[in-house]
Design a protein around this motif. Structure first.
Motif, short mmCIF file in Angstrom:
data_model
loop_
_atom_site.label_atom_id
_atom_site.label_comp_id
_atom_site.label_asym_id
_atom_site.label_seq_id
_atom_site.Cartn_x
_atom_site.Cartn_y
_atom_site.Cartn_z
N PRO A 175 -10.24 -5.26 8.50
CA PRO A 175 -10.96 -4.01 8.73
C PRO A 175 -10.19 -2.98 9.55
O PRO A 175 -10.56 -1.81 9.59
N GLY A 176 -9.12 -3.40 10.21
CA GLY A 176 -8.36 -2.47 11.05
C GLY A 176 -7.40 -1.59 10.30
O GLY A 176 -6.60 -0.88 10.90
N GLY A 177 -7.42 -1.64 8.97
CA GLY A 177 -6.54 -0.78 8.19
C GLY A 177 -5.19 -1.40 7.97
O GLY A 177 -4.95 -2.56 8.34
N PRO A 178 -4.28 -0.65 7.33
CA PRO A 178 -2.99 -1.22 6.95
C PRO A 178 -2.08 -1.53 8.13
O PRO A 178 -2.23 -0.96 9.21
N LEU A 179 -1.14 -2.44 7.89
CA LEU A 179 -0.12 -2.79 8.88
C LEU A 179 1.22 -2.24 8.41
O LEU A 179 1.41 -1.98 7.23
N ASN A 180 2.15 -2.13 9.36
CA ASN A 180 3.49 -1.63 9.04
C ASN A 180 4.48 -2.80 9.10
O ASN A 180 4.56 -3.51 10.11
N ILE A 181 5.22 -2.97 8.02
CA ILE A 181 6.16 -4.10 7.90
C ILE A 181 7.18 -4.11 9.04
O ILE A 181 7.58 -5.17 9.52
N ASN A 213 0.82 -1.21 0.00
CA ASN A 213 0.00 0.00 0.00
C ASN A 213 0.86 1.26 0.00
O ASN A 213 0.42 2.32 0.40
N GLY A 214 2.13 1.15 -0.39
CA GLY A 214 3.04 2.30 -0.38
C GLY A 214 3.90 2.29 0.87
O GLY A 214 3.43 1.96 1.95
N GLY A 215 5.18 2.63 0.73
CA GLY A 215 6.09 2.67 1.88
C GLY A 215 6.13 1.33 2.60
O GLY A 215 6.31 0.29 1.97
N LEU A 216 5.95 1.34 3.91
CA LEU A 216 5.98 0.09 4.69
C LEU A 216 4.57 -0.42 4.98
O LEU A 216 4.38 -1.34 5.78
N SER A 217 3.60 0.18 4.34
CA SER A 217 2.21 -0.13 4.63
C SER A 217 1.68 -1.28 3.76
O SER A 217 1.85 -1.28 2.54
N VAL A 218 1.09 -2.28 4.41
CA VAL A 218 0.50 -3.40 3.66
C VAL A 218 -0.92 -3.66 4.15
O VAL A 218 -1.25 -3.41 5.30
#
Ligand SMILES: [Zn+2]
Length: 264
Positions: free
Chosen positions: A225-231, A176-181
């Motif tokens: 549903p909690g939105g993106p996670l950070n790698i 999802n861009g950067g470290l966001s998945v």
């Protein structure tokens, strides 16, 4: 490829290298490569024709962007060290490698051309090297198709997606861009099997259908549903034991995994 070698054998990352620092060579075949620094496209190297080398072949624009953004974000993240792009390991070359909170992590952005055998081979090889692997899909959502009859959006799961879904206990990760998945589970999608009746060759009355059945490749995407996670912050190592299914087997490997309870 986004890393090539200078004449002195120094690894040169495309977007911080100037053409004047060349000539450059391919880390795979040592053939000459040209630094491409366009205004719109991601900076990268391409073999000077004619060439016969598959190193860095079939990398799409989004794949380049995914690698660069992850590498740049990890390089400046306090949890990370030893960050490298296209790290040369004997027998593998992770798109991005880093030590995240003392764990070795290989990040692989899946290419459309990858085979299940390749995923299996690399995953078990990383385990042998003591590295956790995170396979990503470099798009921010599954490609959906509209199921007219049922008025629903569904995704046609490819075999490698099914395979990643199995490795990661029922989810895949969209970049999802950067470290966001964005984690996504693929749930069953039921299709209506039309009722039909006929007489078979022995003149027996036969009847079939008239019920719902799980579609084999059409699946319902259920995003977390909690939105993106950070790698670098929301993942931890997990030992994945071997798992065999009818058509393939997931190797023993160490995955870089979220700690979410199933949300589906
Ligand atoms: Zn080459």
């Amino acid at each position: 490829m986004q890393v090539a070698l200078s004449e002195a054998g120094v690894r040169c990352v495309a977007w911080i290298t100037e053409k004047a620092e060349g000539p450059f060579s391919c880390p795979g075949c040592s053939g000459e490569v040209i630094l491409k620094k366009g205004k719109i496209k991601e900076h990268h190297y391409a073999h000077k024709p004619p060439f016969d080398c598959l190193y860095g072949a079939k990398e799409s624009e989004i794949h380049y962007r995914c690698k660069r953004e992850i590498f740049q974000a990890l390089s400046s993240h306090p949890n990370c060290s030893e960050c490298e792009i296209e790290k040369p390991l004997d027998g593998a070359r992770p798109d991005v490698y880093a030590v995240i909170s003392s764990n070795k992590v290989a990040i692989e952005a899946q290419k459309t051309s990858i085979s299940i055998n390749d995923i299996e081979r690399r995953s078990s090889y990383y385990k042998w090297l003591g590295i956790n692997v995170l396979w990503l899909i470099p798009h921010n959502s599954p490609k959906l198709i509209w199921r007219d009859g049922q008025e629903e959006w569904v995704h046609r799961l490819k075999s490698w997606e099914k395979y990643l879904h199995a490795i990661y206990y029922g989810r895949v990760y969209y970049w999802n861009g950067g470290l966001s998945v964005l984690p996504c589970h693929f749930g069953n999608f039921q299709i209506w099997v039309k009722e039909s009746e006929w007489y078979d060759e022995d003149d027996e009355y036969r009847q079939e259908g008239g019920y719902y059945s799980n579609a084999r490749t059409l699946k319902k995407p259920i995003m977390y549903p909690g939105g993106p996670l950070n790698i670098a912050e929301d993942f931890a190592p997990k030992a994945r034991s071997r798992f065999d299914s009818k058509n393939w087997s997931v190797p023993e490997c160490n995955i870089w995994f979220d700690s979410l309870s199933p949300w589906w």
